[in-house]
Design a protein around this motif. Structure first.
Motif, PDB file in Angstrom:
ATOM      1  N   GLU A   1       7.530 -21.171  16.644  1.00  0.00           N
ATOM      2  CA  GLU A   1       6.679 -19.994  16.796  1.00  0.00           C
ATOM      3  C   GLU A   1       7.509 -18.741  17.092  1.00  0.00           C
ATOM      4  OE1 GLU A   1       4.144 -21.576  19.757  1.00  0.00           O
ATOM      5  OE2 GLU A   1       2.812 -22.572  18.320  1.00  0.00           O
TER       6      GLU A   1
ATOM      7  N   ALA B   1      -4.653 -20.051   4.554  1.00  0.00           N
ATOM      8  CA  ALA B   1      -5.213 -18.805   4.031  1.00  0.00           C
ATOM      9  C   ALA B   1      -4.106 -17.815   3.684  1.00  0.00           C
ATOM     10  CB  ALA B   1      -6.173 -18.195   5.048  1.00  0.00           C
ATOM     11  N   GLY B   2      -3.081 -17.728   4.549  1.00  0.00           N
ATOM     12  CA  GLY B   2      -1.983 -16.805   4.294  1.00  0.00           C
ATOM     13  C   GLY B   2      -1.190 -17.164   3.062  1.00  0.00           C
TER      14      GLY B   2
ATOM     15  N   GLU C   1       8.424 -12.245  11.268  1.00  0.00           N
ATOM     16  CA  GLU C   1       7.439 -11.168  11.115  1.00  0.00           C
ATOM     17  C   GLU C   1       8.052  -9.803  11.395  1.00  0.00           C
ATOM     18  OE1 GLU C   1       4.642 -11.004   9.866  1.00  0.00           O
ATOM     19  OE2 GLU C   1       3.707 -12.974   9.892  1.00  0.00           O
TER      20      GLU C   1
ATOM     21  N   ARG D   1      -5.097 -23.741   9.374  1.00  0.00           N
ATOM     22  CA  ARG D   1      -6.075 -23.048   8.526  1.00  0.00           C
ATOM     23  C   ARG D   1      -5.601 -21.616   8.218  1.00  0.00           C
ATOM     24  NH1 ARG D   1     -11.004 -25.392   7.821  1.00  0.00           N
ATOM     25  NH2 ARG D   1     -11.589 -27.121   9.203  1.00  0.00           N
ATOM     26  N   GLU D   2      -5.075 -20.958   9.250  1.00  0.00           N
ATOM     27  CA  GLU D   2      -4.566 -19.596   9.031  1.00  0.00           C
ATOM     28  C   GLU D   2      -3.373 -19.601   8.082  1.00  0.00           C
ATOM     29  OE1 GLU D   2      -3.687 -17.941  12.804  1.00  0.00           O
ATOM     30  OE2 GLU D   2      -5.774 -17.902  13.494  1.00  0.00           O
ATOM     31  N   VAL D   3      -2.494 -20.586   8.237  1.00  0.00           N
ATOM     32  CA  VAL D   3      -1.345 -20.689   7.341  1.00  0.00           C
ATOM     33  C   VAL D   3      -1.820 -20.926   5.910  1.00  0.00           C
ATOM     34  CG1 VAL D   3       0.647 -22.113   6.732  1.00  0.00           C
ATOM     35  CG2 VAL D   3       0.272 -21.435   9.115  1.00  0.00           C
TER      36      VAL D   3
ATOM     37  N   LEU E   1       5.096 -17.845   7.714  1.00  0.00           N
ATOM     38  CA  LEU E   1       4.033 -18.832   7.503  1.00  0.00           C
ATOM     39  C   LEU E   1       4.597 -20.252   7.507  1.00  0.00           C
ATOM     40  CD1 LEU E   1       2.020 -16.932   4.752  1.00  0.00           C
ATOM     41  CD2 LEU E   1       1.156 -17.563   7.012  1.00  0.00           C
TER      42      LEU E   1
ATOM     43  N   GLY F   1      -6.362 -24.973  13.802  1.00  0.00           N
ATOM     44  CA  GLY F   1      -6.699 -23.577  13.511  1.00  0.00           C
ATOM     45  C   GLY F   1      -5.513 -22.817  12.944  1.00  0.00           C
ATOM     46  N   ALA F   2      -4.329 -23.114  13.507  1.00  0.00           N
ATOM     47  CA  ALA F   2      -3.130 -22.443  12.994  1.00  0.00           C
ATOM     48  C   ALA F   2      -2.865 -22.851  11.553  1.00  0.00           C
ATOM     49  CB  ALA F   2      -1.931 -22.787  13.872  1.00  0.00           C
TER      50      ALA F   2
ATOM     51  N   ARG G   1       5.283 -21.221  11.062  1.00  0.00           N
ATOM     52  CA  ARG G   1       4.030 -21.527  11.777  1.00  0.00           C
ATOM     53  C   ARG G   1       3.487 -22.884  11.360  1.00  0.00           C
ATOM     54  NH1 ARG G   1       2.815 -15.794  11.466  1.00  0.00           N
ATOM     55  NH2 ARG G   1       3.047 -14.963  13.565  1.00  0.00           N
ATOM     56  N   GLU G   2       3.630 -23.209  10.070  1.00  0.00           N
ATOM     57  CA  GLU G   2       3.215 -24.536   9.621  1.00  0.00           C
ATOM     58  C   GLU G   2       4.000 -25.615  10.375  1.00  0.00           C
ATOM     59  OE1 GLU G   2       3.551 -27.472   5.713  1.00  0.00           O
ATOM     60  OE2 GLU G   2       4.207 -25.379   5.572  1.00  0.00           O
TER      61      GLU G   2
END
Length: 983
Positions: free
Chosen positions: A824, A872-873, A831, A868-870, A840, A865-866, A843-844
């Motif tokens: 992280e 989507a990104g 970033e 899912r965000e990855v 990304l 949840g993380a 984070r995965e």
């Protein structure tokens, strides 16, 4: 037709031998109608394509007299080194005796080098431009203005496969302004077009009408033969015999009939044509044999005239032919008349003669002995030296073939100067290379020729390696001290160019003492090349010593403001590449002054180098500012090649910072460019895009191709180093040993030099590969060496890479929660740059570590949840392959996301892949070209085209292209990163 007497029968009377006419156009009514229809339609480009002898020129010359437009006809000769714009210049001279009174602007002053005889009627010459591409573009615009002023309605180029690149670029320019310029007509042989010729791009554009005359069938053959025989009928048997023996090639049919006539195998008796039995006829298999046998039956005077004309090439006055032949003018005139009557030659309105077909000319030329060719070339060169308008490239060719090195060298140098003045450095390079490799220049004269060569225009490394061999031999020969220093200096520069930095550095060091003594400014350049830490295994301290020595010398030796600015720019960039933060202060202290063309070029070049160095450090905002400044200067002052190269660096920056939209379009244009660096950039970028989309095999192929294209790349190139990309691909495929092999050489180089900033791209994949190989101790050592070597540097790239390596070690050490925290932190560091794709992926990895620590625990829900965000990104970014992998992780955790990644239903909208295909289609690319760019099969491309046509209701590919533009499917290109030109 009926059987005649056999060969052993009675002799035939001379009055029975038929008189042959020039054949009329046969079997081409449909082609001719389509040709006229195309020219009567909307303005554009018409191409007539086909093999030699198929009748392309005949079809064209049949059409031209019917047209009301003024036609400018440029014929490209089959020279080994075509002279720059020669066909167009000759055509303009034939069309216009003068430019006096034409409505020309000051731009036409750029035409003075091409038309020195019109200098008094042309505007003054404009200021010279420092960039070859800009100079060429200005010259081409001036030519286009002249073409308009002459009222040209049809611009015709015959045998365009032999055209020089600048002529083809003129055609591209005229094609781009088709609504305001003449219609374009080209004839060419597809099989003879060079792989990267601009002609391929020109004829592949949308809206091109293409005619491909087919071989004649039996009826067409009969029609052609009958037109040669006074219109009398020809039997089907005889026509089929000729068609079968000539494959229906019109020129071969004509030559076969003329040969049968010369042998008296055709006679006229009782109102009918007679011939031997078909089985007894002997027709040579090729045009060359037929032409040579026909010539052998002519008088010696005819043969001498034809030999001289074959050496001269093109349309020539009989007096010149007689001078080159070394025969009395009356004899040559009679010989030419006989050849004209026999259909071998043709005559223009001004009385100049030429071969009716280049194949006949080449047949005669190649049948000459070497000694005779040399004599004729010598006479041709001496005769042409007395012409009022000298064509230096043609004279160089004649004296080269004549074995006259002094005259060859003199004219080749002038031709090279003319080519450079016309913005055609590649031709100049070829002319001068030919001098050196051919031995026309030797000893002390070699280095000055190399010094004037535009080395950047070399078509690949092989010609440069040939130069290295010449210079190495020269430097080892009988030379004075100053000449040896110069030869060694040029040798070192060339060895750097061809990727031999170790030997180059050694030669450069040998040259430095002499340069310091005789040419201190050149000595500063040599020291700066030794200061660049590229290619050799020398430690960084050695490069730093050369940098400091160059600085001391630059303060004492005389140098122009341009040279001083060049040194300061290079010093700042070199410090940064050496990992020295002092480079930032040096960059801030650069002078703001400098408005001469040379100083502006140095500023643009310096900003480009500083921008690349900033990317190595991971200061992407600073890099973009510098690169944008370089691109703006290059664009404003027409340094087009530099502009294109900066565009390639900006494309990489867009990849890193997540601006992937438009990269495919940029890469497609760059792949067609003649610049190897741009091709390598495009291959590497499309390979990375393929990897993100899950097409790993295609990605590996393109990355390996990138590594083999252009100059070798290494860890100092950071984001452009193919070894880091290949290592990541190998790890994705589960082959850690392959990943280690990919990074071994780069890692050893970093260790030897102690420049650990260079390892930021390769350290994480190397650590991961070592861990997967079970070599945890070596992995820890590698990560520790990288961390120690970059400690204290304000380099965001190194920070992110160090955190990623530490996370990999923690995960392998069985500490998933600690690893998650480090992943992280690495994501946050990515970033900052920003590098969203890498963020990304980090984070995965963090989410997977938390799930591994206990999917049912308190960290499980946030981890899902993380992910899912990855997901989507990655989907939004366009990394469909990675998104699919994350979907699998979510499924393992018992979570679902809707629809399969990359395969949504699009209804009447074009899918992303269909949009990619259509955008390239609009640019005029064929299915094969689109397949190569996108890594698809041509069949798959056709499926996408058909689907897009169906969705847009388009009945044809052209209609689809128009609909795509009108609907906005193909947006305007971004102005910030212009596509590369063909310069």
């Amino acid at each position: 037709m009926s059987a005649a007497k056999s060969a052993g029968g009675p002799a035939r009377r001379p009055d029975l031998v038929p008189r042959l006419a020039v054949p009329r156009l046969a079997g081409r009514d449909r082609d001719l109608a389509l040709f006229e229809q195309a020219l009567d339609g909307r303005p554009g480009l018409v191409v007539v394509a086909g093999e030699a002898g198929i009748g392309k020129t005949r079809l064209l010359h049949e059409l031209l007299p019917r047209r009301p437009e003024t036609a400018l006809v440029a014929v490209c000769p089959p020279f080994r080194e075509p002279y720059t714009l020669g066909p167009v210049v000759d055509a303009v001279r034939r069309l216009a005796g003068s430019v006096a009174g034409l409505p020309l602007t000051g731009l036409a002053g750029a035409l003075r080098p091409l038309f020195p005889e019109w200098a008094e009627h042309l505007p003054p010459a404009p200021e010279p431009l420092p960039d070859d591409a800009a100079a060429r573009h200005r010259l081409l615009r001036a030519l286009a203005e002249l073409v308009d002023a002459l009222g040209v309605g049809l611009f015709v180029v015959e045998d365009a496969h032999w055209a020089d690149e600048t002529t083809l670029e003129l055609l591209l320019l005229l094609r781009a302004r088709w609504e305001h310029g003449p219609r374009l007509v080209l004839t060419y042989r597809p099989e003879d077009v060079r792989p990267r010729s601009p002609l391929r791009r020109l004829v592949a554009q949308a809206g091109v009408t293409r005619l491909e005359p087919a071989p004649l069938d039996t009826a067409g053959t009969a029609d052609l033969v009958s037109s040669m025989l006074g219109g009398e009928p020809v039997s089907v048997e005889f026509a089929e015999f000729l068609r079968a023996h000539t494959d229906g090639l019109p020129l071969a049919i004509e030559e076969s009939v003329r040969l049968l006539h010369d042998r008296a195998d055709l006679v006229h008796e009782d109102g009918a044509w007679l011939r031997r039995d078909v089985a007894e006829l002997d027709v040579p298999p090729g045009i060359r044999e037929a032409v040579l046998e026909r010539i052998s039956r002519l008088r010696p005077a005819v043969g001498r005239a034809l030999a001289a004309l074959a050496v001269l090439e093109g349309e020539r006055p009989p007096a010149l032919v007689a001078e080159v032949a070394g025969a009395p003018p009356a004899d040559v005139s009679a010989g030419l008349a006989e050849a004209l009557a026999g259909g071998l030659l043709q005559e223009d309105r001004e009385g100049r003669v030429s071969f009716r077909h280049v194949l006949a000319a080449r047949s005669v030329y190649h049948d000459l002995g070497a000694a005779e060719r040399g004599r004729l070339h010598r006479r041709a060169g001496r005769a042409l030296e007395r012409e009022p308008v000298l064509r230096a490239a043609e004279l160089a060719r004649h004296f080269r073939e004549a074995g006259d090195p002094a005259r060859w060298a003199a004219h080749a140098r002038r031709a090279a100067d003319d080519a450079i003045a016309s913005g055609d450095p590649r031709t100049a390079f070829g002319l001068l290379l030919d001098l050196l490799v051919g031995g026309a220049v030797r000893g002390a004269a070699v280095a000055p020729v190399v010094q004037r060569m535009p080395l950047y225009a070399a078509p690949g490394d092989d010609p440069l390696r040939a130069l290295v061999a010449v210079l190495r031999e020269t430097a080892a020969g009988e030379l004075g001290d100053e000449e040896r220093t110069e030869a060694t200096w040029q040798l070192a520069r060339l060895m750097f160019h061809v990727g031999d930095p170790g030997n180059a550095a050694a030669a450069m060091e040998r040259a430095v003492p002499g340069l310091v003594r005789d040419r201190p400014v050149a000595a500063v350049h040599a020291m700066m090349m030794l200061a660049r830490p590229l290619g050799t295994t020398h430690p960084a301290a050695r490069h730093r010593a050369w940098l400091e020595r160059a600085g001391r010398l630059s303060r004492t030796c005389p140098g122009s403001p341009q040279e001083r600015l060049s040194f300061l720019m290079d010093r700042a960039a070199t410090l940064l590449v050496l990992g020295d933060p002092a480079g930032w202060a040096a960059a801030r202290d650069l002078p703001d002054a400098g408005e001469t063309p040379g100083e502006l070029l140095q500023r643009a070049r310096g900003f480009a180098n500083l921008g690349e160095a900033a990317m190595l450090w991971g200061r992407y905002d600073e890099a973009r500012r510098l690169l944008d400044a370089a691109a703006a200067l290059a664009e404003e002052h027409r340094h087009l090649r530099l502009r294109d190269l900066v565009g390639g660096t900006l494309a990489h920056l867009d990849w890193l910072t997540g601006g992937w939209t438009g990269l495919g379009r940029w890469a497609a244009t760059a792949l067609d460019a003649g610049e190897p660096v741009l091709r390598a950039d495009a291959l590497l970028l499309t390979g990375q895009l393929d990897a993100a989309r899950g097409r790993h095999r295609e990605a590996a192929e393109k990355t390996r191709s990138a590594a083999a294209t252009g100059r070798p790349r290494g860890p100092a190139d950071g984001f452009r180093d193919p070894s880091a990309v290949l290592a990541r691909l190998a790890l994705a495929a589960g082959r850690p040993a392959e990943a280690l092999a990919a990074t071994d050489a780069a890692w050893r180089l970093v260790e030897a030099k102690g420049l650990w900033l260079w390892a930021a791209e390769i350290a994480p994949p190397r650590v991961r590969a070592l861990l997967q190989e079970g070599r945890a101790g070596e992995a820890a050592d590698a990560a520790g060496a990288f961390a120690a070597g970059t400690r204290g540097l304000d380099a965001p790239m190194a920070t992110a890479a160090r955190l990623l390596a530490e996370a990999l070690l923690a995960r392998d050490g069985g500490e998933p929660l600690a690893a998650a925290g480090l992943f992280e932190e690495a994501a946050a560091a990515w970033e900052v740059l920003p590098r969203p794709y890498d963020a990304l992926l980090a984070r995965e990895a963090a989410a997977r570590c938390r799930l591994a620590a206990g999917p049912g625990g308190p960290a499980g829900a946030p981890a899902v949840g993380a992910l899912r965000e990855v997901f989507a990104g990655l989907t939004a970014l366009g990394a469909a392959g990675d998104a699919e992998r994350v979907r699998g992780a979510l499924a393992e955790a018992g979570a679902r996301v809707g629809g399969r990644a990359g395969r949504p239903g699009y209804g009447d909208r074009l899918s992303p892949r269909e949009l990619d295909v259509v955008r390239l289609l609009v640019e005029g690319r064929t299915s094969a070209q689109i397949a190569r760019v996108l890594g698809l099969s041509p069949r798959t491309v056709e499926k996408h085209v058909q689907a897009a046509m169906r969705k847009r209701g388009a009945p044809s590919r052209t209609a689809l292209a128009v609909a795509a533009v009108e609907s906005g499917d193909v947006p305007p290109a971004a102005r910030r990163r212009p596509p590369p030109s063909s310069a």
